[in-house]
Enzyme design. Structure first.
Site, mmCIF file in Angstrom:
data_model
loop_
_atom_site.group_PDB
_atom_site.id
_atom_site.type_symbol
_atom_site.label_atom_id
_atom_site.label_comp_id
_atom_site.label_asym_id
_atom_site.label_seq_id
_atom_site.Cartn_x
_atom_site.Cartn_y
_atom_site.Cartn_z
ATOM 1 N N GLY A 282 2.796 2.381 5.400
ATOM 2 C CA GLY A 282 3.837 1.332 5.590
ATOM 3 C C GLY A 282 4.334 1.986 6.924
ATOM 4 O O GLY A 282 4.996 1.355 7.714
ATOM 5 N N GLY B 257 0.794 -1.101 -0.045
ATOM 6 C CA GLY B 257 -0.056 0.242 -0.042
ATOM 7 C C GLY B 257 1.141 1.104 0.029
ATOM 8 O O GLY B 257 1.966 1.347 -0.526
ATOM 9 N N SER B 258 0.358 2.264 0.487
ATOM 10 C CA SER B 258 0.854 3.612 0.487
ATOM 11 C C SER B 258 2.267 3.603 1.396
ATOM 12 O O SER B 258 2.306 2.970 2.656
ATOM 13 C CB SER B 258 0.098 4.761 0.903
ATOM 14 O OG SER B 258 -0.154 4.686 2.156
ATOM 15 N N GLU C 258 3.873 9.637 -6.403
ATOM 16 C CA GLU C 258 3.065 8.548 -7.209
ATOM 17 C C GLU C 258 1.448 8.951 -7.304
ATOM 18 O O GLU C 258 0.812 9.365 -6.368
ATOM 19 C CB GLU C 258 2.971 7.301 -6.339
ATOM 20 C CG GLU C 258 2.385 6.129 -7.042
ATOM 21 C CD GLU C 258 2.485 4.593 -6.254
ATOM 22 O OE1 GLU C 258 2.455 3.667 -6.843
ATOM 23 O OE2 GLU C 258 2.293 4.742 -5.073
ATOM 24 N N CYS D 171 1.057 -0.191 -8.742
ATOM 25 C CA CYS D 171 2.330 0.437 -8.019
ATOM 26 C C CYS D 171 3.440 0.315 -9.091
ATOM 27 O O CYS D 171 4.322 1.253 -8.981
ATOM 28 C CB CYS D 171 2.545 -0.333 -6.817
ATOM 29 S SG CYS D 171 2.840 -2.117 -7.256
ATOM 30 N N GLU E 296 5.689 -3.333 0.831
ATOM 31 C CA GLU E 296 5.977 -2.792 -0.679
ATOM 32 C C GLU E 296 4.911 -1.579 -0.922
ATOM 33 O O GLU E 296 3.710 -1.706 -0.588
ATOM 34 C CB GLU E 296 5.311 -4.140 -1.461
ATOM 35 C CG GLU E 296 5.706 -3.874 -2.991
ATOM 36 C CD GLU E 296 4.734 -3.156 -3.892
ATOM 37 O OE1 GLU E 296 4.681 -1.972 -4.007
ATOM 38 O OE2 GLU E 296 3.846 -3.990 -4.204
#
Length: 489
Positions: A239, A234-235, A388, A291, A257
């Site tokens: 994280g 995720g973001s 992103e 991603c 990730e």
């Protein structure tokens, strides 16, 4: 492609799956899943409370001794029964994903991905072996690899079944038990997967699937003293919160990730048509909500005009519409929040660079659709080239030589995936060595990946790796050293 299944609200599973049973949330709380295509409510889903999350962990803990005592072949037998059920349920899964997050049924692949991984891991358990050593005089020494206990996976909304599989199968085959938390944005296929798991008859508590918001169930899993491993996709913001929670609780092992800003580099000797087709697909697939999408493309100056013109033609030739239609290739963004985020990035980028193709947001339209968007001549320090976006938005800039493009490509906090297109093998290998990315594609780009290769990121894209060759041994098995003193004759 023929779609025969048509999901009706009353037929959609929306409960939690805890200890081998489907249950409503303990406090009765639910949340609505709304179609990003029509704005209409699709389902009312039960939201896991703290009590529910604790119950799932407790069930997994209770199931661990018996599950870990099984032989790998016995654990694998459940996987072999589950694999064909995913293949048989392709249409159901595709439609539920289209309803909840707008993924076109024409692009759905996760049923095949699930079956492939189930068959692989069903035979992988006997690879869990340690080592031995006679290097210490008077001793026979060895290492054992043993499961941790309860593991958790927090999965994203963009390809939920794929991540449910990636984070559960290696943990289970290693002898752990699992709790998976699906995203509140796309929970329906995870709940459906639970029906297949239930049909196979996994022992109660081995495989638990809950849905809820991160600040409740996600936080409980991150802080829980009985969760020994947590894998998250995720973001970066979330994280960091998970990593902090792990440090404040039991120092559980965390695999992260956390997205990317993946560059694709096109040299003048590349096959331009191939490079255009593949880079276009990378940023357009799943409406750019991937991603590892190559959201930055760097093209050598001498071929830039030809590349850009062909890219504009290919990128704009999508079929936007109802994701339930087999003809649709481009669906909406997952929800209004994501739509507004992408829209804000586009509006900001208009001030920095030149929009080659895109849409006018002043015109009202039904659904949360973002047209494929290209920006040219954007300064390298612009926000759109650093962060992103998670939408079908690509920045195409030019370069003169290797040193320049390596500097541009690496000047970013993300490092998940990079791609290089060239016919010069020496150049390709120089680029592979110098690019700061967990995966580098040569004459290919994301979402191209290999099951037997480790996947993960450099820098802010995360820590740890996942994949057939690494997940089970490196992520879900503790290593214990055993020293055996041998008496002299």
């Amino acid at each position: 492609m023929t779609i025969t299944y048509q999901a009706k609200p009353e037929s959609i599973e929306t409960r939690l799956y805890i200890n081998g049973k489907f249950v409503e949330s303990s406090d009765g709380r639910t949340f609505d899943v709304v179609s990003p295509t029509t704005g209409e409510k699709v389902a009312e889903v039960f939201e896991a409370s703290e009590e529910d999350t604790n119950a799932a962990v407790a069930a997994a803990k209770a199931a661990f001794p018996a599950w870990s005592a099984l032989a790998p072949a016995e654990r694998g037998a459940y996987f072999k029964k589950l694999a064909p059920l995913f293949l048989e349920s392709h249409n159901e899964l595709a439609q539920l994903e289209a309803l909840s997050m707008g993924r076109p049924v024409s692009m759905y692949f996760e049923s095949f991905h699930a079956a492939e991984n189930l068959y692989h891991y069903s035979e992988a358990g006997f690879g869990n072996v340690g080592t031995s050593s006679l290097n210490t005089p008077g001793f026979v020494n060895m290492t054992l690899r043993q499961p941790f206990g309860v593991t958790a996976g927090i999965i994203p909304w963009n390809v939920p079944v794929a991540f449910l599989i990636i984070k559960s199968l290696p943990a289970l085959m290693a002898g752990n038990t699992v709790v998976i938390k699906s995203s509140e944005k796309a929970p329906l296929t995870s709940a459906f997967a639970a029906t297949l798991i239930d049909k196979v008859g996994f022992p109660p508590g081995v495989f638990n699937i809950i849905t809820g918001h991160g600040h409740i169930s996600g936080s409980v899993l991150s802080h829980h003293m009985d969760v020994r491993v947590l894998s998250f996709t995720g973001s970066a913001r979330t994280g960091r919160i998970i990593q902090e929670a792990a440090a404040k609780s039991n120092f559980k092992k965390v695999i992260l990730e956390m997205g990317g800003k993946s560059p694709a580099i096109i040299f003048s000797d590349a096959d331009i048509e191939k490079a255009v087709e593949e880079t276009k697909h990378s940023i357009q697939w799943n409406s750019g909500q991937v991603c590892m999408a190559n959201s930055r493309i760097y093209v050598e100056e001498s071929i830039a005009s030809a590349f850009i013109e062909l890219f504009k033609e290919k990128f704009s030739a999508v079929k936007i519409g109802d994701p339930l239609s087999p003809e649709t290739t481009h669906g909406p963004q997952v929800d209004e929040q994501q739509f507004k985020n992408v829209q804000a990035y586009i509006e900001g980028a208009k001030k920095d660079g030149k929009m080659a193709i895109g849409q006018d947001f002043s015109e009202s339209s039904k659904g949360l659709f973002i047209m494929p968007t290209i920006f040219l001549e954007t300064p390298e320090d612009a926000r759109g080239l650093k962060e992103e976006i998670f939408g079908p938005v690509v920045h195409i800039n030019t370069f003169r030589d290797e040193a320049e493009v390596v500097k541009k490509a690496n000047d970013n906090e993300y490092g998940l995936y990079a791609a290089v297109y060239t016919k010069d093998l020496s150049r390709a290998l120089r680029m592979v060595k110098n690019l700061e990315a967990g995966t580098v594609g040569v004459n290919c780009t994301s979402p191209t990946a290999a099951g037997d290769m480790p996947f993960g990121g450099y820098k802010g894209s995360g820590s740890g790796r996942e994949g057939w060759t690494v997940s089970m041994l490196e992520n879900y098995l503790e290593v214990k050293s055993v020293m055996i003193k041998v008496d002299d004759l």
